[in-house]
Design a protein around this motif. Structure first.
Motif, PDB file in Angstrom:
ATOM      1  N   UNK A 131       0.819  -1.215   0.000  1.00  0.00           N
ATOM      2  CA  UNK A 131       0.000   0.000   0.000  1.00  0.00           C
ATOM      3  C   UNK A 131       0.850   1.260   0.000  1.00  0.00           C
ATOM      4  N   UNK A 132       1.845   1.312   0.836  1.00  0.00           N
ATOM      5  CA  UNK A 132       2.719   2.487   0.912  1.00  0.00           C
ATOM      6  C   UNK A 132       3.502   2.651  -0.388  1.00  0.00           C
TER       7      UNK A 132
ATOM      8  N   UNK B 203       2.311  11.511 -10.264  1.00  0.00           N
ATOM      9  CA  UNK B 203       1.558  12.772 -10.353  1.00  0.00           C
ATOM     10  C   UNK B 203       2.482  13.987 -10.346  1.00  0.00           C
ATOM     11  N   UNK B 204       3.527  13.947  -9.533  1.00  0.00           N
ATOM     12  CA  UNK B 204       4.479  15.063  -9.478  1.00  0.00           C
ATOM     13  C   UNK B 204       5.194  15.209 -10.813  1.00  0.00           C
ATOM     14  N   UNK B 205       5.654  14.083 -11.379  1.00  0.00           N
ATOM     15  CA  UNK B 205       6.311  14.139 -12.694  1.00  0.00           C
ATOM     16  C   UNK B 205       5.360  14.666 -13.756  1.00  0.00           C
ATOM     17  N   UNK B 206       4.131  14.219 -13.720  1.00  0.00           N
ATOM     18  CA  UNK B 206       3.133  14.679 -14.689  1.00  0.00           C
ATOM     19  C   UNK B 206       2.908  16.183 -14.564  1.00  0.00           C
ATOM     20  N   UNK B 207       2.841  16.677 -13.346  1.00  0.00           N
ATOM     21  CA  UNK B 207       2.661  18.089 -13.095  1.00  0.00           C
ATOM     22  C   UNK B 207       3.845  18.907 -13.638  1.00  0.00           C
ATOM     23  N   UNK B 208       5.050  18.420 -13.364  1.00  0.00           N
ATOM     24  CA  UNK B 208       6.256  19.113 -13.835  1.00  0.00           C
ATOM     25  C   UNK B 208       6.306  19.124 -15.362  1.00  0.00           C
ATOM     26  N   UNK B 209       5.990  18.003 -15.985  1.00  0.00           N
ATOM     27  CA  UNK B 209       6.005  17.931 -17.451  1.00  0.00           C
ATOM     28  C   UNK B 209       4.965  18.872 -18.058  1.00  0.00           C
TER      29      UNK B 209
ATOM     30  N   UNK C 134       4.367   5.564  -5.355  1.00  0.00           N
ATOM     31  CA  UNK C 134       4.503   5.454  -6.798  1.00  0.00           C
ATOM     32  C   UNK C 134       3.521   6.383  -7.509  1.00  0.00           C
ATOM     33  N   UNK C 135       2.273   6.388  -7.074  1.00  0.00           N
ATOM     34  CA  UNK C 135       1.258   7.271  -7.678  1.00  0.00           C
ATOM     35  C   UNK C 135       1.594   8.739  -7.420  1.00  0.00           C
ATOM     36  N   UNK C 136       2.093   9.034  -6.221  1.00  0.00           N
ATOM     37  CA  UNK C 136       2.453  10.412  -5.887  1.00  0.00           C
ATOM     38  C   UNK C 136       3.581  10.914  -6.787  1.00  0.00           C
TER      39      UNK C 136
END
Length: 67
Positions: free
Chosen positions: A46-47, A57-63, A52-54
């Motif tokens: 779970x952790x 999402x951060x990479x997606x935001x930066x891109x 991994x999802x976090x």
């Protein structure tokens, strides 16, 4: 002390002086360890998924900000 004496003494120690757990105690302890292992594995999964999802999402935001 020779190897033969060591092996003989070890055998006597295990045979006569060690108190081995009863079968019922052994089964109970094994169950506790197995359940604890499954719970720990589920928490780790779970952790790991959450991180991994976090990161995804951060990479997606930066891109998206760069483009």
């Amino acid at each position: 002390m020779s190897l033969v004496n060591f092996l003989k003494d070890s055998y006597i120690e295990f045979k006569d002086k060690v108190e081995w757990p009863k079968w019922q105690e052994l089964q109970s302890s094994t169950s506790v360890v197995a359940i604890g292992t499954v719970i720990l594995a589920a928490l780790t999964f779970g952790i790991d998924t959450l991180f991994s999802k976090s990161i995804e999402n951060i990479y997606s935001l930066i891109i998206n900000l760069i483009n």
